[in-house]
Design a protein around this motif. Structure first.
Motif, PDB file in Angstrom:
ATOM      1  N   ALA A  83       8.164  39.471  15.295  1.00 26.47           N
ATOM      2  CA  ALA A  83       7.105  38.492  15.580  1.00 26.47           C
ATOM      3  C   ALA A  83       7.630  37.372  16.461  1.00 26.47           C
ATOM      4  N   ILE A  84       8.814  36.880  16.166  1.00 26.26           N
ATOM      5  CA  ILE A  84       9.388  35.795  16.955  1.00 26.26           C
ATOM      6  C   ILE A  84       9.725  36.269  18.367  1.00 26.26           C
ATOM      7  N   ARG A  85      10.159  37.523  18.487  1.00 21.28           N
ATOM      8  CA  ARG A  85      10.411  38.053  19.827  1.00 21.28           C
ATOM      9  C   ARG A  85       9.108  38.067  20.649  1.00 21.28           C
ATOM     10  N   PHE A  86       8.022  38.497  20.035  1.00 21.24           N
ATOM     11  CA  PHE A  86       6.745  38.495  20.743  1.00 21.24           C
ATOM     12  C   PHE A  86       6.331  37.062  21.118  1.00 21.24           C
ATOM     13  N   MET A  87       6.555  36.128  20.200  1.00 23.69           N
ATOM     14  CA  MET A  87       6.212  34.727  20.484  1.00 23.69           C
ATOM     15  C   MET A  87       7.006  34.208  21.674  1.00 23.69           C
ATOM     16  N   ALA A  88       8.265  34.630  21.767  1.00 21.28           N
ATOM     17  CA  ALA A  88       9.110  34.164  22.872  1.00 21.28           C
ATOM     18  C   ALA A  88       8.577  34.623  24.222  1.00 21.28           C
ATOM     19  N   ALA A  89       7.774  35.688  24.222  1.00 20.48           N
ATOM     20  CA  ALA A  89       7.204  36.196  25.475  1.00 20.48           C
ATOM     21  C   ALA A  89       5.889  35.509  25.846  1.00 20.48           C
ATOM     22  N   MET A  90       5.315  34.747  24.930  1.00 19.09           N
ATOM     23  CA  MET A  90       4.001  34.157  25.175  1.00 19.09           C
ATOM     24  C   MET A  90       3.975  33.091  26.271  1.00 19.09           C
ATOM     25  N   PRO A  91       5.008  32.240  26.401  1.00 12.45           N
ATOM     26  CA  PRO A  91       4.970  31.268  27.503  1.00 12.45           C
ATOM     27  C   PRO A  91       4.810  31.916  28.871  1.00 12.45           C
ATOM     28  N   ALA A  92       5.337  33.129  29.051  1.00 14.18           N
ATOM     29  CA  ALA A  92       5.176  33.820  30.333  1.00 14.18           C
ATOM     30  C   ALA A  92       3.709  34.164  30.574  1.00 14.18           C
ATOM     31  N   VAL A  93       2.987  34.501  29.507  1.00 16.95           N
ATOM     32  CA  VAL A  93       1.550  34.779  29.627  1.00 16.95           C
ATOM     33  C   VAL A  93       0.814  33.513  30.051  1.00 16.95           C
ATOM     34  N   VAL A  94       1.211  32.393  29.470  1.00 15.65           N
ATOM     35  CA  VAL A  94       0.586  31.113  29.822  1.00 15.65           C
ATOM     36  C   VAL A  94       0.863  30.775  31.280  1.00 15.65           C
ATOM     37  N   GLU A  95       2.102  30.948  31.705  1.00 17.66           N
ATOM     38  CA  GLU A  95       2.444  30.620  33.095  1.00 17.66           C
ATOM     39  C   GLU A  95       1.687  31.506  34.073  1.00 17.66           C
ATOM     40  N   ALA A  96       1.470  32.764  33.709  1.00 19.44           N
ATOM     41  CA  ALA A  96       0.693  33.651  34.570  1.00 19.44           C
ATOM     42  C   ALA A  96      -0.757  33.187  34.668  1.00 19.44           C
ATOM     43  N   ALA A  97      -1.270  32.589  33.590  1.00 20.21           N
ATOM     44  CA  ALA A  97      -2.657  32.114  33.583  1.00 20.21           C
ATOM     45  C   ALA A  97      -2.830  30.855  34.420  1.00 20.21           C
ATOM     46  N   ALA A 127      -0.557  44.597  14.301  1.00 23.97           N
ATOM     47  CA  ALA A 127      -0.152  44.879  12.927  1.00 23.97           C
ATOM     48  C   ALA A 127       0.437  43.638  12.257  1.00 23.97           C
ATOM     49  N   LEU A 128       1.300  42.931  12.973  1.00 27.65           N
ATOM     50  CA  LEU A 128       1.922  41.727  12.419  1.00 27.65           C
ATOM     51  C   LEU A 128       0.905  40.604  12.254  1.00 27.65           C
ATOM     52  N   TRP A 129       0.047  40.458  13.248  1.00 25.30           N
ATOM     53  CA  TRP A 129      -0.927  39.387  13.316  1.00 25.30           C
ATOM     54  C   TRP A 129      -1.937  39.463  12.184  1.00 25.30           C
ATOM     55  N   LEU A 130      -2.431  40.683  11.920  1.00 25.61           N
ATOM     56  CA  LEU A 130      -3.539  40.857  10.992  1.00 25.61           C
ATOM     57  C   LEU A 130      -3.102  41.173   9.568  1.00 25.61           C
ATOM     58  N   SER A 131      -1.821  41.427   9.373  1.00 20.81           N
ATOM     59  CA  SER A 131      -1.354  41.856   8.052  1.00 20.81           C
ATOM     60  C   SER A 131      -1.055  40.694   7.113  1.00 20.81           C
ATOM     61  N   GLY A 132      -0.890  39.501   7.652  1.00 23.09           N
ATOM     62  CA  GLY A 132      -0.520  38.364   6.820  1.00 23.09           C
ATOM     63  C   GLY A 132       0.934  38.393   6.397  1.00 23.09           C
ATOM     64  N   VAL A 133       1.757  39.153   7.133  1.00 21.81           N
ATOM     65  CA  VAL A 133       3.153  39.333   6.749  1.00 21.81           C
ATOM     66  C   VAL A 133       4.045  38.177   7.201  1.00 21.81           C
ATOM     67  N   LEU A 134       3.574  37.366   8.139  1.00 23.38           N
ATOM     68  CA  LEU A 134       4.437  36.324   8.689  1.00 23.38           C
ATOM     69  C   LEU A 134       4.765  35.259   7.648  1.00 23.38           C
ATOM     70  N   GLY A 135       6.050  34.927   7.562  1.00 15.21           N
ATOM     71  CA  GLY A 135       6.511  33.935   6.599  1.00 15.21           C
ATOM     72  C   GLY A 135       6.399  32.519   7.129  1.00 15.21           C
ATOM     73  N   GLU A 136       6.726  31.555   6.291  1.00 16.21           N
ATOM     74  CA  GLU A 136       6.559  30.149   6.665  1.00 16.21           C
ATOM     75  C   GLU A 136       7.465  29.759   7.825  1.00 16.21           C
ATOM     76  N   ALA A 137       8.699  30.272   7.839  1.00 16.52           N
ATOM     77  CA  ALA A 137       9.600  29.936   8.944  1.00 16.52           C
ATOM     78  C   ALA A 137       9.034  30.440  10.267  1.00 16.52           C
ATOM     79  N   THR A 138       8.465  31.647  10.240  1.00 16.93           N
ATOM     80  CA  THR A 138       7.864  32.201  11.453  1.00 16.93           C
ATOM     81  C   THR A 138       6.620  31.432  11.836  1.00 16.93           C
TER      82      THR A 138
END
Length: 223
Positions: A83-97, A127-138
């Protein structure tokens, strides 16, 4: 003479390093850790995190099962790392926008399209987003990232609006852009709950709702 070596994306700093029980130092160890996270992405593309097993993870990563636990406390830690790896890629999506020059409305449209495309390309996000699996640190990492996205989008939208002749005398409060990001997040979740590729009608309404809220912020209605 050969050219410079091609950069290895695995050589970069691991964004989820704080989750690891053992810090990989050698490049071989870093690759093994990334192979494990890669394997989780493959397996979660068509299953719920609750069905993830260490045996399947190790087999897909082509490592011994013991190697998984050498670097991760448990399977939940692997999910958090992905999940954190995917989050690290999100700023690139923002910059493209924000990169194309155009009306502020297209920034929001492109942001929603970009995030939707990211989920379609990487089904494990869903799967990660909708499952509720993400912990508080994430979740803490996610909140920090959402604030950065809100700041970037807010600055861009205000500048584009001013360029288009909008009278935006004061900078809107950051919380208003954070609410915009929350609106987009919630409606994207709904779209991908309704359909694995994102329900088209819901995505269109997400863009319409986000533009309407941003317009209200710019005009002072939301202040």
């Amino acid at each position: 003479m050969s050219g410079p070596p091609t950069p290895d994306h695995r050589a970069v700093e691991l964004p989820y390093r704080a989750l690891l029980r053992r810090n990989p130092v050698q490049q071989r160890s870093v690759r093994r850790v990334e192979d494990i996270v890669d394997a989780a992405a493959v397996l979660l593309s068509d299953r719920d995190p609750s069905r993830l097993t260490a045996r399947d993870l190790a087999a897909t990563a082509a490592v011994p099962t013991a190697t998984v636990y050498q670097f991760f406390d448990d399977l939940d830690a692997v999910c958090q790392a992905l999940a954190i790896r995917f989050m690290a890629a999100m700023p690139a999506v923002v910059e493209a926008a924000v990169a194309p020059r155009g009306p502020w409305e297209t920034v929001i449209d492109d942001l929603i399209d970009g995030f939707a495309a990211m989920v379609r390309t990487h089904p494990a996000i869903r799967a990660l987003w909708l499952s509720g699996v993400l912990g508080e640190a994430t979740r803490t990492v996610e909140r920090t990232l959402d604030r950065r996205i809100a700041e970037r989008i807010g600055r861009t939208v205000v500048q584009r609006a001013r360029d288009a002749g909008w009278s935006v005398a004061d900078e809107p409060a950051l919380v208003q852009w954070e609410v915009l990001v929350a609106i987009i997040d919630a409606l994207l979740r709904r779209a991908f709950t309704l359909h694995p590729d994102g329900d088209d009608a819901t995505l269109a309404e997400a863009a319409r709702a986000a533009r309407a809220y941003a317009a209200a912020v710019l005009s002072g209605v939301a202040r």
